[in-house]
Design a protein around this motif. Structure first.
Motif, mmCIF file in Angstrom:
data_model
loop_
_atom_site.group_PDB
_atom_site.id
_atom_site.type_symbol
_atom_site.label_atom_id
_atom_site.label_comp_id
_atom_site.label_asym_id
_atom_site.label_seq_id
_atom_site.Cartn_x
_atom_site.Cartn_y
_atom_site.Cartn_z
ATOM 1 N N GLN A 33 0.823 -1.216 0.000
ATOM 2 C CA GLN A 33 0.000 0.000 0.000
ATOM 3 C C GLN A 33 0.859 1.270 0.000
ATOM 4 O O GLN A 33 0.452 2.295 0.548
ATOM 5 C CB GLN A 33 -0.981 0.017 1.187
ATOM 6 C CG GLN A 33 -2.052 -1.060 1.158
ATOM 7 C CD GLN A 33 -1.562 -2.378 1.719
ATOM 8 O OE1 GLN A 33 -0.920 -2.439 2.764
ATOM 9 N NE2 GLN A 33 -1.870 -3.466 1.023
ATOM 10 N N GLU A 34 2.058 1.166 -0.588
ATOM 11 C CA GLU A 34 2.977 2.303 -0.694
ATOM 12 C C GLU A 34 3.329 2.883 0.678
ATOM 13 O O GLU A 34 3.616 4.067 0.821
ATOM 14 C CB GLU A 34 2.377 3.399 -1.586
ATOM 15 C CG GLU A 34 2.121 2.969 -3.011
ATOM 16 C CD GLU A 34 3.395 2.538 -3.723
ATOM 17 O OE1 GLU A 34 4.380 3.295 -3.665
ATOM 18 O OE2 GLU A 34 3.404 1.446 -4.328
ATOM 19 N N THR A 35 3.333 2.032 1.698
ATOM 20 C CA THR A 35 3.650 2.465 3.054
ATOM 21 C C THR A 35 5.156 2.559 3.255
ATOM 22 O O THR A 35 5.894 1.613 2.965
ATOM 23 C CB THR A 35 3.069 1.478 4.083
ATOM 24 O OG1 THR A 35 1.661 1.351 3.870
ATOM 25 C CG2 THR A 35 3.322 1.958 5.502
ATOM 26 N N HIS A 52 -3.309 -6.092 6.810
ATOM 27 C CA HIS A 52 -2.116 -5.334 6.464
ATOM 28 C C HIS A 52 -0.874 -5.900 7.156
ATOM 29 O O HIS A 52 0.229 -5.895 6.578
ATOM 30 C CB HIS A 52 -2.296 -3.863 6.835
ATOM 31 C CG HIS A 52 -3.222 -3.149 5.905
ATOM 32 N ND1 HIS A 52 -3.764 -1.916 6.197
ATOM 33 C CD2 HIS A 52 -3.710 -3.495 4.688
ATOM 34 C CE1 HIS A 52 -4.543 -1.534 5.194
ATOM 35 N NE2 HIS A 52 -4.521 -2.481 4.276
ATOM 36 N N ASP A 74 0.247 -8.806 5.118
ATOM 37 C CA ASP A 74 0.891 -8.305 3.895
ATOM 38 C C ASP A 74 2.301 -7.810 4.185
ATOM 39 O O ASP A 74 3.232 -8.042 3.394
ATOM 40 C CB ASP A 74 0.071 -7.160 3.297
ATOM 41 C CG ASP A 74 -1.196 -7.628 2.610
ATOM 42 O OD1 ASP A 74 -1.329 -8.846 2.347
ATOM 43 O OD2 ASP A 74 -2.069 -6.776 2.335
#
Length: 306
Positions: free
Chosen positions: A15-17, A92, A95
């Motif tokens: 999630q582009e974290t 998350h 992931d």
């Protein structure tokens, strides 16, 4: 190792974290550990412990989980705009572990890889290996073993079931509402709070480990669980139930009599004993190639009466 025992990096995760990471890299590593910390803490709390592993030629790749540590609280403009304290959930987290394993395997191509978690992180890594209809099957096949210290399966003093149920329902409507949490630490990167969704998932998925998820343990994935019998945060009895219930070719529960929740922080040689136990487990499984997760069908192990 040299005086600078680790390197820091901000890496882009799911999630582009933006995820803060530390890597302890000995000159000639024989194995690597992906490390997942516990609730509300961060990798900086292991600066005294991870070098004990690295000095025995075991590399460590550790991340500040989303919702915690520098990944959530960085003030230097490096964290994601969407990141904030407590903003996390089980999906998350799974992931992120999958991403961390694959990153470490790319970095440490030719050496065995292990997954380790403490407390909430311990529950997460056990959950990662036992996901239903496993979406991260290929990552499990990269592991030579799994280590959980003081895993959060159930709390030592569980909250009333009614309050847990209510919390779960409310978390659907307002998942990232921050609520107080009993975290005793004087640390600028630790807050005395968590989100409804994060806490609800943590407790619910932990409990599922001994109700049903244990049936999906990959039979050929070696497991070491270490727990203190004096732990006032997480239940060592639940660790015993989980280890007894899984069908595995190699499994071990090591109980430290009177040991508290953070064995890595205990004096009188306890943290050194813990490090040596982890090193011994890694050495014993250097040639282990983990198989893909077993099917979701029930194993022959009896379901624990809890």
């Amino acid at each position: 190792m040299a005086a600078q025992e680790y390197t820091e990096a901000w890496l882009t995760g799911p999630q582009e974290t933006a995820i803060y990471t530390r890597t302890y890299l000995p000159p000639t590593p024989k194995a690597a550990i992906v490390f997942i910390h516990g609730f509300a803490e961060h990798v900086g709390r292991y600066t005294h412990f991870h070098p004990l592993l690295a000095k025995k030629d075991i590399a460590v790749f550790a991340i500040d989980q989303r919702g915690f540590g520098l990944t959530a609280l960085d003030t230097q403009g490096k964290k994601s705009k969407s990141s904030s304290w407590g903003k996390t959930c089980w999906v998350h987290q799974m992931d992120d572990i999958n991403w961390a394993i694959n990153h470490a395997k790319e970095k440490f191509k030719d050496i065995p890889l292990f997954l380790m978690g403490h407390s909430m992180g311990g529950g997460e890594v056990l959950g990662f290996a036992t996901q239903e209809e496993h979406p991260h099957k290929s990552a499990i096949s990269l592991l030579s073993g799994l280590i959980a210290t003081s895993p959060l399966i159930t709390q030592a003093s569980p909250a009333p079931k009614f309050l847990t149920w209510i919390g779960g329902k409310v978390s659907i409507l307002a998942p990232y509402t921050i609520i107080p949490a009993d975290v005793k630490a004087e640390d600028p990167l630790i807050k005395q709070s968590g989100s409804l969704k994060g806490i609800s998932d943590m407790l619910t998925k932990g409990g599922e480990l001994i109700r049903s998820s244990f049936k999906r343990w990959p039979k050929t994935l070696p497991l070491l669980v270490v727990h203190g019998t004096g732990d006032k945060v997480t239940s060592y009895e639940s660790s015993q139930t989980f280890v007894d219930s899984i069908t595995a070719d190699s499994k071990k529960l090591s109980l430290y009599e009177g040991g508290y929740h953070e064995l890595q922080n205990e004096p009188d040689g306890v943290k050194e004993r813990l490090a040596e136990e982890i090193i011994g487990f890694v050495n014993a499984n250097l040639s282990q190639a983990a198989a893909a997760p077993a099917s979701s069908s029930e194993s022959d192990a009896a379901k624990p009466n809890l």
